[in-house]
Write an enzyme that holds these catalytic residues in place. Structure first.
Site, PDB file in Angstrom:
ATOM      1  N   GLU A  27      24.244  38.271  50.369  1.00 15.18           N
ATOM      2  CA  GLU A  27      25.031  37.418  49.470  1.00 15.18           C
ATOM      3  C   GLU A  27      26.219  36.839  50.217  1.00 15.18           C
ATOM      4  OE1 GLU A  27      26.168  38.588  45.271  1.00 15.18           O
ATOM      5  OE2 GLU A  27      28.140  38.644  46.241  1.00 15.18           O
ATOM      6  N   TYR A  59      28.899  31.747  42.690  1.00 15.19           N
ATOM      7  CA  TYR A  59      29.430  30.616  41.923  1.00 15.19           C
ATOM      8  C   TYR A  59      30.681  31.122  41.231  1.00 15.19           C
ATOM      9  CZ  TYR A  59      28.726  26.554  38.727  1.00 15.19           C
ATOM     10  OH  TYR A  59      28.818  25.387  38.020  1.00 15.19           O
ATOM     11  N   ALA A  61      34.072  32.094  39.123  1.00 16.68           N
ATOM     12  CA  ALA A  61      34.302  32.277  37.686  1.00 16.68           C
ATOM     13  C   ALA A  61      34.700  30.949  37.053  1.00 16.68           C
ATOM     14  CB  ALA A  61      35.387  33.313  37.449  1.00 16.68           C
ATOM     15  N   GLY A 118      28.118  34.816  33.496  1.00 17.26           N
ATOM     16  CA  GLY A 118      29.350  34.620  34.250  1.00 17.26           C
ATOM     17  C   GLY A 118      30.565  35.243  33.604  1.00 17.26           C
ATOM     18  N   HIS A 162      26.545  46.932  31.736  1.00 19.29           N
ATOM     19  CA  HIS A 162      27.566  45.885  31.731  1.00 19.29           C
ATOM     20  C   HIS A 162      28.747  46.357  30.880  1.00 19.29           C
ATOM     21  CE1 HIS A 162      29.548  42.027  31.110  1.00 19.29           C
ATOM     22  NE2 HIS A 162      28.813  41.551  32.098  1.00 19.29           N
ATOM     23  N   ASP A 171      22.476  47.438  26.839  1.00 20.69           N
ATOM     24  CA  ASP A 171      22.428  46.779  28.137  1.00 20.69           C
ATOM     25  C   ASP A 171      20.979  46.612  28.605  1.00 20.69           C
ATOM     26  OD1 ASP A 171      24.022  45.938  30.660  1.00 20.69           O
ATOM     27  OD2 ASP A 171      22.559  47.374  31.432  1.00 20.69           O
TER      28      ASP A 171
END
Length: 311
Positions: A27, A59, A61, A118, A162, A171
């Site tokens: 990543e 990407y 926030a 996001g 999460h 979740d």
């Protein structure tokens, strides 16, 4: 929209020949200035030689790095041999804007998208607000991308659950819903307790065996700074197991700055131990959060025998 055909998809790349016992992936994040961009491309070229299964580009926030993400993802796809997964988030975007972004990726020849709801800009732990003309859940975003062309879509998963989900059962239902919507795999949030990953995998299989057969790719990060990783964990709601915390704290002593190399050495040891166990438990791939540096991940790959070139 014209269907893109330029790159292999992630599932095919996971099945391709690779060095070592499992494939790996990396990543990256969009750099903020020219010096940081130079550093990114140095790391890209090093990893390119090691032939990861794929690389992903984050990407920011609220879409704060949208333009850089699209530009650099396109360069990765066009100017390197790397299979590129572009992140896409729903924060602060209307459906029309999301369609345009997917179109921008298609124009760049990118066929792989990681669809994420996001985090809110400014405060990742703050309240999430749907754009008035946007989507509420990642499940909807998966369907939107899937309708726009022959993309392969991945999603996020959370070994510890999460932080917005009330419990692990909810979740798990959310992850299964994203997979049923058309996602072909998930990449987990960074974690340090392998048992959490294994329990997540078991929960998904129990909830839906068909979806449980899809790859859940574990996210790893070699720790090189104790302060930095603690901040990341605070923002993600994840935990550092007590024994790892003790080892790193001991290495830091009374002066973390003076003992950076000692912390780093322990961090590499921990990442290697985690990776070795994940491999033994049948993880389909190891996804490394590189922070746009190649050295730490490269050392872990070397220890695992995964740094050889594949002919």
């Amino acid at each position: 929209m014209t269907s893109p055909t330029a790159q292999q998809n992630v599932i095919a790349r996971l099945a391709a020949p690779h060095a070592g016992p499992v494939p790996f992936s990396v990543e990256f994040f969009p750099p903020k200035d020219p010096a940081a961009e130079d550093r990114l491309w140095r790391a890209v070229r090093i990893f390119e030689q090691l032939r990861p299964a794929f690389v992903s580009l984050t990407y920011g926030a609220g879409g704060t790095t949208r333009d850089r993400t699209v530009r650099i993802a396109g360069q990765l796809a066009r100017e390197t041999t790397l299979t590129t997964v572009a992140h896409l988030t729903a924060v602060n975007h209307s459906i029309e804007e999301l369609r345009a972004l997917v179109g921008s990726y298609a124009d760049q020849g990118i066929t792989n998208i990681l669809a994420l709801r996001g985090d809110p800009p400014g405060n990742p732990l703050g309240d999430w607000e749907k754009h008035p003309q946007g989507v509420e859940y990642a499940e909807e975003l998966v369907r939107l991308v899937d309708e726009l062309g022959e993309f392969e879509v991945g999603v996020a998963s959370f070994p510890e659950g999460h932080y917005r989900a009330p419990d692990l059962e909810e979740d798990t239902r959310n992850l299964v819903a994203k997979l049923r919507a058309g996602a072909e795999y998930s990449i987990t949030q960074m974690f340090f307790d392998v048992d959490d990953y294994l329990r997540l995998r078991d929960r998904v299989v129990a909830a839906d065996p068909e979806q449980g057969a899809k790859p859940i790719i574990p996210g790893l990060m070699p720790i090189t700074s104790l302060a930095s990783v603690r901040r990341m964990l605070e923002l993600s709601g994840s935990q550092l197991p007590g024994d790892f915390d003790e080892r790193l704290t001991r290495a830091a002593g009374n002066d973390e700055e003076a003992n950076r190399e000692a912390i780093r050495a322990v961090g590499i040891d921990i990442a290697t131990e985690i990776a070795e166990r994940l491999i033994s438990e049948g993880a389909p791939c190891l996804h490394f959060c590189s922070l746009n540096f190649a050295r730490a991940t490269g050392e872990v790959l070397q220890r695992l025998g995964m740094d050889a070139l594949v002919s």
